[in-house]
Design a protein around this motif. Structure first.
Motif, PDB file in Angstrom:
ATOM      1  N   ASP A  10      39.338  19.950 -33.211  1.00 42.20           N
ATOM      2  CA  ASP A  10      39.331  20.846 -34.431  1.00 42.20           C
ATOM      3  C   ASP A  10      38.270  20.349 -35.342  1.00 42.20           C
ATOM      4  OD1 ASP A  10      40.902  22.528 -33.098  1.00 42.20           O
ATOM      5  OD2 ASP A  10      42.595  22.315 -34.408  1.00 42.20           O
ATOM      6  N   GLU A  11      37.533  20.867 -36.142  1.00 46.81           N
ATOM      7  CA  GLU A  11      36.611  20.492 -37.234  1.00 46.81           C
ATOM      8  C   GLU A  11      37.095  20.851 -38.497  1.00 46.81           C
ATOM      9  OE1 GLU A  11      32.629  21.612 -36.228  1.00 46.81           O
ATOM     10  OE2 GLU A  11      32.265  20.529 -34.493  1.00 46.81           O
ATOM     11  N   ASN A  12      37.250  19.853 -39.205  1.00 46.84           N
ATOM     12  CA  ASN A  12      37.828  19.892 -40.776  1.00 46.84           C
ATOM     13  C   ASN A  12      36.364  20.569 -41.890  1.00 46.84           C
ATOM     14  OD1 ASN A  12      39.097  19.750 -43.449  1.00 46.84           O
ATOM     15  ND2 ASN A  12      40.592  18.911 -42.416  1.00 46.84           N
ATOM     16  N   ALA A  13      36.435  21.436 -42.172  1.00 49.01           N
ATOM     17  CA  ALA A  13      35.141  21.751 -43.247  1.00 49.01           C
ATOM     18  C   ALA A  13      35.166  20.960 -44.450  1.00 49.01           C
ATOM     19  CB  ALA A  13      35.251  23.370 -43.418  1.00 49.01           C
ATOM     20  N   THR A  14      36.028  20.387 -44.942  1.00 47.91           N
ATOM     21  CA  THR A  14      36.226  19.684 -46.254  1.00 47.91           C
ATOM     22  C   THR A  14      35.616  18.533 -45.842  1.00 47.91           C
ATOM     23  OG1 THR A  14      38.201  20.760 -47.123  1.00 47.91           O
ATOM     24  CG2 THR A  14      37.454  18.653 -48.008  1.00 47.91           C
ATOM     25  N   TYR A  15      35.854  17.828 -44.392  1.00 45.56           N
ATOM     26  CA  TYR A  15      35.421  16.410 -44.367  1.00 45.56           C
ATOM     27  C   TYR A  15      34.184  16.647 -43.182  1.00 45.56           C
ATOM     28  CZ  TYR A  15      39.672  15.574 -46.577  1.00 45.56           C
ATOM     29  OH  TYR A  15      40.509  15.548 -47.239  1.00 45.56           O
ATOM     30  N   GLY A  16      33.242  17.676 -43.647  1.00 43.84           N
ATOM     31  CA  GLY A  16      31.892  17.695 -43.057  1.00 43.84           C
ATOM     32  C   GLY A  16      31.884  17.958 -41.817  1.00 43.84           C
ATOM     33  N   GLY A  17      33.041  18.688 -41.107  1.00 47.09           N
ATOM     34  CA  GLY A  17      33.175  18.763 -39.750  1.00 47.09           C
ATOM     35  C   GLY A  17      33.695  17.946 -38.832  1.00 47.09           C
ATOM     36  N   GLN A  18      34.382  17.006 -39.484  1.00 48.06           N
ATOM     37  CA  GLN A  18      34.766  15.832 -38.857  1.00 48.06           C
ATOM     38  C   GLN A  18      35.848  15.966 -38.132  1.00 48.06           C
ATOM     39  OE1 GLN A  18      35.267  12.053 -41.297  1.00 48.06           O
ATOM     40  NE2 GLN A  18      36.297  11.083 -39.669  1.00 48.06           N
ATOM     41  N   LYS A  19      36.237  15.617 -36.921  1.00 50.34           N
ATOM     42  CA  LYS A  19      37.214  15.971 -35.888  1.00 50.34           C
ATOM     43  C   LYS A  19      38.405  14.982 -36.345  1.00 50.34           C
ATOM     44  CE  LYS A  19      34.185  17.605 -32.368  1.00 50.34           C
ATOM     45  NZ  LYS A  19      33.805  17.429 -30.936  1.00 50.34           N
ATOM     46  N   LEU A  20      39.183  15.319 -37.224  1.00 46.73           N
ATOM     47  CA  LEU A  20      40.488  14.347 -38.089  1.00 46.73           C
ATOM     48  C   LEU A  20      41.303  14.080 -37.215  1.00 46.73           C
ATOM     49  CD1 LEU A  20      40.193  15.479 -41.601  1.00 46.73           C
ATOM     50  CD2 LEU A  20      38.816  13.477 -40.612  1.00 46.73           C
ATOM     51  N   TYR A  21      41.939  15.083 -36.285  1.00 45.28           N
ATOM     52  CA  TYR A  21      43.090  14.627 -35.312  1.00 45.28           C
ATOM     53  C   TYR A  21      42.810  13.633 -34.410  1.00 45.28           C
ATOM     54  CZ  TYR A  21      44.964  18.888 -37.637  1.00 45.28           C
ATOM     55  OH  TYR A  21      45.363  19.794 -38.635  1.00 45.28           O
ATOM     56  N   GLN A  22      41.649  13.811 -33.881  1.00 42.46           N
ATOM     57  CA  GLN A  22      41.115  12.377 -33.174  1.00 42.46           C
ATOM     58  C   GLN A  22      40.887  11.326 -33.596  1.00 42.46           C
ATOM     59  OE1 GLN A  22      36.560  12.261 -31.032  1.00 42.46           O
ATOM     60  NE2 GLN A  22      37.856  14.192 -30.324  1.00 42.46           N
ATOM     61  N   PHE A  23      40.573  11.362 -34.908  1.00 45.57           N
ATOM     62  CA  PHE A  23      40.439  10.049 -35.740  1.00 45.57           C
ATOM     63  C   PHE A  23      41.941   9.400 -35.860  1.00 45.57           C
ATOM     64  CE2 PHE A  23      40.711   7.954 -39.937  1.00 45.57           C
ATOM     65  CZ  PHE A  23      39.778   7.130 -39.801  1.00 45.57           C
ATOM     66  N   TRP A  24      42.852  10.415 -36.377  1.00 48.41           N
ATOM     67  CA  TRP A  24      43.967   9.917 -36.946  1.00 48.41           C
ATOM     68  C   TRP A  24      44.780   9.237 -35.728  1.00 48.41           C
ATOM     69  CZ3 TRP A  24      43.863   8.578 -41.553  1.00 48.41           C
ATOM     70  CH2 TRP A  24      43.282   9.245 -42.510  1.00 48.41           C
ATOM     71  N   GLN A  25      44.884   9.932 -34.349  1.00 49.79           N
ATOM     72  CA  GLN A  25      45.577   9.433 -33.376  1.00 49.79           C
ATOM     73  C   GLN A  25      44.848   8.234 -33.028  1.00 49.79           C
ATOM     74  OE1 GLN A  25      45.109  12.448 -30.071  1.00 49.79           O
ATOM     75  NE2 GLN A  25      46.757  11.309 -28.955  1.00 49.79           N
ATOM     76  N   GLU A  26      43.613   7.854 -32.974  1.00 50.70           N
ATOM     77  CA  GLU A  26      43.310   6.482 -32.673  1.00 50.70           C
ATOM     78  C   GLU A  26      43.453   5.320 -33.815  1.00 50.70           C
ATOM     79  OE1 GLU A  26      41.536   4.252 -30.093  1.00 50.70           O
ATOM     80  OE2 GLU A  26      41.374   6.376 -29.931  1.00 50.70           O
ATOM     81  N   GLN A  27      43.655   5.838 -34.819  1.00 53.21           N
ATOM     82  CA  GLN A  27      44.291   4.812 -35.888  1.00 53.21           C
ATOM     83  C   GLN A  27      45.606   4.757 -35.686  1.00 53.21           C
ATOM     84  OE1 GLN A  27      42.293   3.476 -38.570  1.00 53.21           O
ATOM     85  NE2 GLN A  27      40.756   4.118 -37.140  1.00 53.21           N
ATOM     86  N   ALA A  28      46.307   5.738 -35.268  1.00 42.49           N
ATOM     87  CA  ALA A  28      47.731   5.451 -35.192  1.00 42.49           C
ATOM     88  C   ALA A  28      48.247   4.397 -33.877  1.00 42.49           C
ATOM     89  CB  ALA A  28      48.628   6.831 -34.748  1.00 42.49           C
ATOM     90  N   LYS A  29      47.343   4.430 -33.006  1.00 42.66           N
ATOM     91  CA  LYS A  29      47.261   3.363 -32.116  1.00 42.66           C
ATOM     92  C   LYS A  29      47.419   1.948 -32.332  1.00 42.66           C
ATOM     93  CE  LYS A  29      45.073   6.170 -28.340  1.00 42.66           C
ATOM     94  NZ  LYS A  29      43.987   6.281 -27.452  1.00 42.66           N
ATOM     95  N   GLY A  30      47.013   1.672 -33.472  1.00 47.76           N
ATOM     96  CA  GLY A  30      46.922   0.293 -34.074  1.00 47.76           C
ATOM     97  C   GLY A  30      48.096  -0.282 -34.939  1.00 47.76           C
ATOM     98  N   ILE A  31      48.978   1.022 -35.402  1.00 49.74           N
ATOM     99  CA  ILE A  31      49.834   0.513 -36.438  1.00 49.74           C
ATOM    100  C   ILE A  31      50.867  -0.421 -35.796  1.00 49.74           C
ATOM    101  CG2 ILE A  31      51.760   1.602 -37.583  1.00 49.74           C
ATOM    102  CD1 ILE A  31      49.975   3.960 -38.047  1.00 49.74           C
ATOM    103  N   ASP A  32      51.278  -1.332 -36.331  1.00 46.13           N
ATOM    104  CA  ASP A  32      52.392  -2.353 -36.070  1.00 46.13           C
ATOM    105  C   ASP A  32      53.500  -2.118 -36.726  1.00 46.13           C
ATOM    106  OD1 ASP A  32      54.106  -4.272 -35.252  1.00 46.13           O
ATOM    107  OD2 ASP A  32      52.812  -6.072 -35.842  1.00 46.13           O
ATOM    108  N   TYR A  33      54.410  -1.431 -36.186  1.00 43.25           N
ATOM    109  CA  TYR A  33      55.925  -1.252 -37.202  1.00 43.25           C
ATOM    110  C   TYR A  33      56.697  -2.344 -37.390  1.00 43.25           C
ATOM    111  CZ  TYR A  33      60.033   1.003 -39.028  1.00 43.25           C
ATOM    112  OH  TYR A  33      61.030   1.515 -39.846  1.00 43.25           O
TER     113      TYR A  33
END
Length: 413
Positions: A338-361
């Motif tokens: 999915d592309e987000n128009a506000t963010y220049g068509g960036q695929k944000l769900y893909q980005f956030w899922q990748e960032q979540a992998k690095g979280i150390d709770y």
């Protein structure tokens, strides 16, 4: 209504979700939204007395440990819930946040909240010759690099951040308290030094987070201010009307910041991107659980499953919320392109899922809010010249000792 499912929460999300759930199922529901700051006290007053009036309860990550220890949240691993049957369906760190110290599942969230740097693509092209999220992420790779990036932006006539608090979600690489001992790692000191430099070298717009000027900075020009000459009064716009202006390059916020910026970027919509920051971080998130004293536990579990483990619900929530990032892995995968128009068509769900992998709770503790606030106070006193660094840190130690006497050991440097 004694037949209604009663939900106590801290966000309007549950009102929207409950209305949809009631519409689909025909169940009755009663939602009370309580201010986040008042919620722990009110929940303690009700459930500490064994009230059966509440069925679904919630908590933010920093609240949950105390709630679990108090016995407020039902064990979801037992029958008929059998929560572990769903392990792997929710993003890993979110699933872990909902577990008590013994690994028992007691809460689940419908969202993930990893942090990122939101930046202006047009300014990136002008100053750095690229707006690619991977390349811009390199400009925020660590604290010294962030400072260099901010200085380059100032030389080009911009300000890196709206405030010196934009890196808050990326501060510290370990827990504030380890085995009952205050733990101030080098990254905390490096973060402190960065904030002081950003402030004293006029590398921000001096628009404190959540203030009117802070939101204004998302949509366009803001007045040029200095460390010695800030305008914080209610007449901010009038007092700064004759000043030169600048534009802000970036904001640091969790995934829900997608919605914050969406509502305030105005004419800059479409000119934004999101990249990684100097560390993996996250902020907030609402976790749903069943009150241990509820008399409608199976109905409460149906609602929680509907909110967190139902792909149709996740699809609906993504559309209804206009961009909230769900925790259901299958939905994230389904919407990864999915592309987000506000963010220049960036695929944000893909980005956030990748960032979540690095979280150390594991670095999150019940002490984080109060100790983090005390550290922030120390930083403010240093950057404004009210105290020296040594004096502010000594006061910070005093505050921690006074706040957690006999509970947290403070070994002074």
């Amino acid at each position: 209504d004694k037949d209604a499912l009663v939900i106590w929460t801290i966000t309007n999300d549950q009102k929207t979700q409950a209305e949809k759930w009631a519409e689909e199922t025909g169940n009755k529901v009663d939602v009370t939204v309580i201010e986040s700051g008042d919620y722990p006290t009110k929940l303690q007053a009700a459930l500490g007395g064994g009230s059966t009036d509440v069925d679904v309860i919630v908590g933010e990550p920093q609240m949950l440990e105390d709630f679990f220890d108090a016995g407020f949240f039902e064990d979801l691993d037992q029958a008929p819930y059998n929560a572990q049957d769903y392990a792997g369906q929710i993003v890993d760190y979110v699933w872990e946040v909902g577990q008590d110290a013994d690994g028992v599942q007691r809460a689940i969230s419908y969202q993930i909240t990893p942090a990122g740097i939101y930046y202006r693509r047009d300014i990136a092209q002008t100053v750095f010759g690229t707006d690619d999220p991977v390349e811009i992420g390199k400009l925020f790779a660590d604290y010294p690099t962030v400072l260099q990036t901010a200085q380059k932006l100032k030389e080009a006539g911009y300000r890196c951040f709206a405030s010196d608090g934009e890196i808050t979600y990326f501060s510290g690489q370990s827990a504030w308290v380890v085995d009952g001992v205050l733990n101030v790692d080098q990254a905390r000191y490096d973060y402190m030094d960065l904030c002081v430099e950003l402030y004293q070298q006029d590398l921000t717009a001096y628009a404190s987070q959540w203030s009117t000027p802070w939101y204004q900075a998302m949509g366009g020009p803001v007045p040029v201010l200095t460390a010695e000459d800030n305008a914080w009064s209610e007449d901010f716009e009038a007092e700064t009307a004759d000043r030169d202006t600048t534009e802000v390059f970036a904001f640091g916020l969790p995934a829900w910041g997608v919605l914050t910026l969406r509502d305030h970027v105005g004419d800059t919509s479409g000119k934004w991107g999101v990249c990684s920051g100097p560390a993996y971080g996250f902020g907030g998130g609402t976790y749903l659980g069943i009150s241990s004293f509820s008399e409608k536990k199976e109905l409460a579990w149906d609602f929680i499953k509907w909110c967190t483990l139902n792909e149709d619900t996740a699809d609906w929530w993504i559309e209804d919320s206009q961009g909230d990032t769900v925790s259901l892995v299958s939905a994230l995968e389904k919407h990864k392109d999915d592309e987000n128009a506000t963010y220049g068509g960036q695929k944000l769900y893909q980005f956030w899922q990748e960032q979540a992998k690095g979280i150390d709770y594991s670095k999150v503790t019940r002490y984080d809010k109060q100790i983090g606030d005390a550290w922030g106070t120390a930083i403010s006193k240093i950057k404004t010249g009210e105290m020296t660094k040594d004096e502010a840190i000594a006061e910070f130690y005093d505050t921690v000792e006074a706040t957690f006497p006999g509970e947290v050991t403070v070994n002074r440097d």
